[in-house]
Scaffold this motif. Structure first.
Motif, PDB file in Angstrom:
ATOM      1  N   ALA A  22       0.841  -1.210   0.000  1.00 54.73           N
ATOM      2  CA  ALA A  22       0.000   0.000   0.000  1.00 54.73           C
ATOM      3  C   ALA A  22       0.871   1.253   0.000  1.00 54.73           C
ATOM      4  N   LEU A  23       1.981   1.193   0.734  1.00 50.12           N
ATOM      5  CA  LEU A  23       2.880   2.350   0.798  1.00 50.12           C
ATOM      6  C   LEU A  23       3.550   2.590  -0.557  1.00 50.12           C
ATOM      7  N   VAL A  24       3.991   1.498  -1.186  1.00 46.38           N
ATOM      8  CA  VAL A  24       4.608   1.641  -2.510  1.00 46.38           C
ATOM      9  C   VAL A  24       3.591   2.243  -3.486  1.00 46.38           C
ATOM     10  N   ALA A  25       2.345   1.785  -3.419  1.00 50.86           N
ATOM     11  CA  ALA A  25       1.319   2.306  -4.339  1.00 50.86           C
ATOM     12  C   ALA A  25       1.100   3.799  -4.093  1.00 50.86           C
ATOM     13  N   ALA A  26       1.100   4.207  -2.829  1.00 54.72           N
ATOM     14  CA  ALA A  26       0.911   5.631  -2.515  1.00 54.72           C
ATOM     15  C   ALA A  26       2.104   6.450  -3.006  1.00 54.72           C
ATOM     16  N   VAL A  27       3.306   5.892  -2.862  1.00 50.05           N
ATOM     17  CA  VAL A  27       4.507   6.600  -3.347  1.00 50.05           C
ATOM     18  C   VAL A  27       4.439   6.742  -4.869  1.00 50.05           C
ATOM     19  N   ARG A  28       3.988   5.691  -5.542  1.00 46.31           N
ATOM     20  CA  ARG A  28       3.815   5.787  -7.014  1.00 46.31           C
ATOM     21  C   ARG A  28       2.852   6.910  -7.374  1.00 46.31           C
ATOM     22  N   ARG A  29       1.728   6.979  -6.656  1.00 50.47           N
ATOM     23  CA  ARG A  29       0.754   8.045  -6.951  1.00 50.47           C
ATOM     24  C   ARG A  29       1.388   9.416  -6.709  1.00 50.47           C
TER      25      ARG A  29
END
Ligand SMILES: C[S@@+](CC[C@H](N)C(=O)[O-])C[C@H]1O[C@@H](n2cnc3c(N)ncnc32)[C@H](O)[C@@H]1O
Length: 409
Positions: free
Chosen positions: A259-266
């Motif tokens: 979830a953190l990686v996905a938020a960083v991507r966004r």
């Protein structure tokens, strides 16, 4: 004073949660009262337990008008006095929103004033609230694993910890560690590998005996690690396998890390293999491995994390720099991920970010006060925050993790 209340009781209306998870209300006199265990919108009868001229602390005696998101805390150890997981009285799906409100409130109150009011703060989706933590640090009571009791130094040996991943919970429940003072239990949820890191020593004090652990748990003493013994487990996140040494940091669990990686991507927006990525406070290489850029640069201070990152990033052309961010000689970057510990970036960390010349930055913060301060310092350094996403890495606790998207203005 309301009739029917004794001199230390008050009936108050809760306004909001603040950093640290307590609820804030005002007494009829106007004095601020902090109330652990209450929720915004509730009317509660409380008993003052600590009175200071400007602020008191109170315990909930009775919830007179409950919040629609209030639930009965399910953990039996909480009822026994365990000091962990202090947000269990809020329904898990509501928790990311409550944490986003804490961030909004802290931004609104920043010394730098209204400048931050327009930053959109969003709550990411709720993550699995139970059995998610793959690293749990415990005290030892007798030979059993224990947590501190609420607002106390006393220890409570626990039968279960429902936020611990089952692989970790089994060790908390069944492990016996005679002579130990502290044990950190770690597991790879997706590999099944387990470690128990015992302090000060596996063969420690006078009452020490061999640890008793479930099958397959590797037991290692902190003294052995200091003497050069290596011990690690593996975890899988977003299709990548990570080696994580006994003393290397890793996120709360694989779902939280994803979830953190996905938020960083966004936060970073489009990146491709040619994007020059600098991963500051890079740990064992989570972001550098998963974001998919060629030749990322990772900066990390801990020797054990650096050794892991070198293994985890093999074949990516990564440069792994063992250095504090403050002493690192910055290289140019298109994008930066900065994921500092609680203390945040501070002035020196912000200078390092700015010196890369990156157009876009994702700041990962695990402390609301340092988040607000760093957003201000980054603004002074020419980076405008365009949004903040709360990623609820630690459901059922007051801990707030958030990713701030910034662009060079
Ligand atoms: C919150 S962890 C993040 C690790 C990694 N980004 C991840 O997602 O797993 C912070 C990391 O920063 C490292 N660290 C703390 N202070 C540092 C500093 N001043 N310079 C470089 N690294 C530091 C810690 O050893 C730890 O690995």
């Amino acid at each position: 004073m309301d009739p029917g209340l004794d001199s230390s009781e008050r009936v108050v209306d809760v306004e909001r949660l603040v950093t640290g998870g307590a609820a804030l209300a005002h007494e009829p006199t106007g004095r601020v009262v902090m109330i652990p265990g209450a929720l915004p919108g509730e009317r509660v009868r409380v008993r003052l337990v600590d009175e200071r001229p400007r602020m008191s602390t109170a315990a909930v005696e009775r919830v007179l008008e409950p919040s629609p998101v209030r639930v009965a805390p399910p953990c039996v150890e909480l009822a026994n006095g365990c000091g962990g997981c202090d947000l269990q009285h809020a329904a898990p799906p509501a928790q990311p929103g409550l944490k986003a409100d804490i961030v909004r409130d802290a931004l609104g109150r920043a010394v730098r004033g209204g400048r931050f009011d327009e930053i959109a703060v969003t709550a990411g989706e709720a993550l699995p609230p139970w059995r998610y933590r793959t690293t749990v640090r415990c005290a030892v009571d007798g030979d059993r694993l224990a947590f501190h009791e609420r607002r106390s130094d006393a220890l409570l040996a626990v039968g279960d910890c429902p936020v611990a991943h089952e692989l970790v919970a089994e060790v908390i429940r069944d492990g016996r560690f005679p002579g130990a003072e502290e044990v950190t239990v770690r597991a790879g949820a997706r590999t099944g590998e387990r470690l128990a890191v015992v302090s000060p020593s596996v063969g420690g004090g006078d009452e020490a005996g061999p640890a008793v652990v479930p099958e397959g748990v590797r037991v290692v003493g902190v003294d052995e690690l200091r003497a050069g013994r290596r011990a690690w487990f593996h975890e899988e996140v977003a299709g990548h396998r990570f080696r994580i040494s006994a003393q290397s940091f890793f996120q709360s669990g694989p779902e939280g890390a994803e979830a953190l990686v996905a938020a960083v991507r966004r936060a970073l927006g489009p990146i491709d293999p040619a994007t020059r990525l600098v991963d500051l406070y890079g740990g064992v290489g989570l972001f550098a491995a998963v974001l998919g850029t060629d030749r990322p640069v990772l900066v990390e201070r801990s020797a054990s994390s650096v050794a892991d990152a070198r293994v985890n990033l093999e074949g990516t052309g990564a440069t792994v720099v063992r250095s504090s961010v403050e002493r690192w000689r910055p290289s140019r970057a298109d994008v930066v991920v900065a994921d500092p510990a609680r203390a945040g970036l501070g002035r020196d960390g912000v200078s390092a970010v700015a010196a890369t010349g990156a157009a876009r930055v994702a700041l990962v913060s695990c402390d609301v006060a340092s988040l607000v301060r760093d957003v201000g310092l980054l603004a002074d350094a020419g980076y405008r925050a365009t949004g903040i996403e709360v990623v609820d890495m630690f459901p059922n606790t007051h801990h707030v993790e958030a990713v701030t998207a910034l662009e060079r203005s």
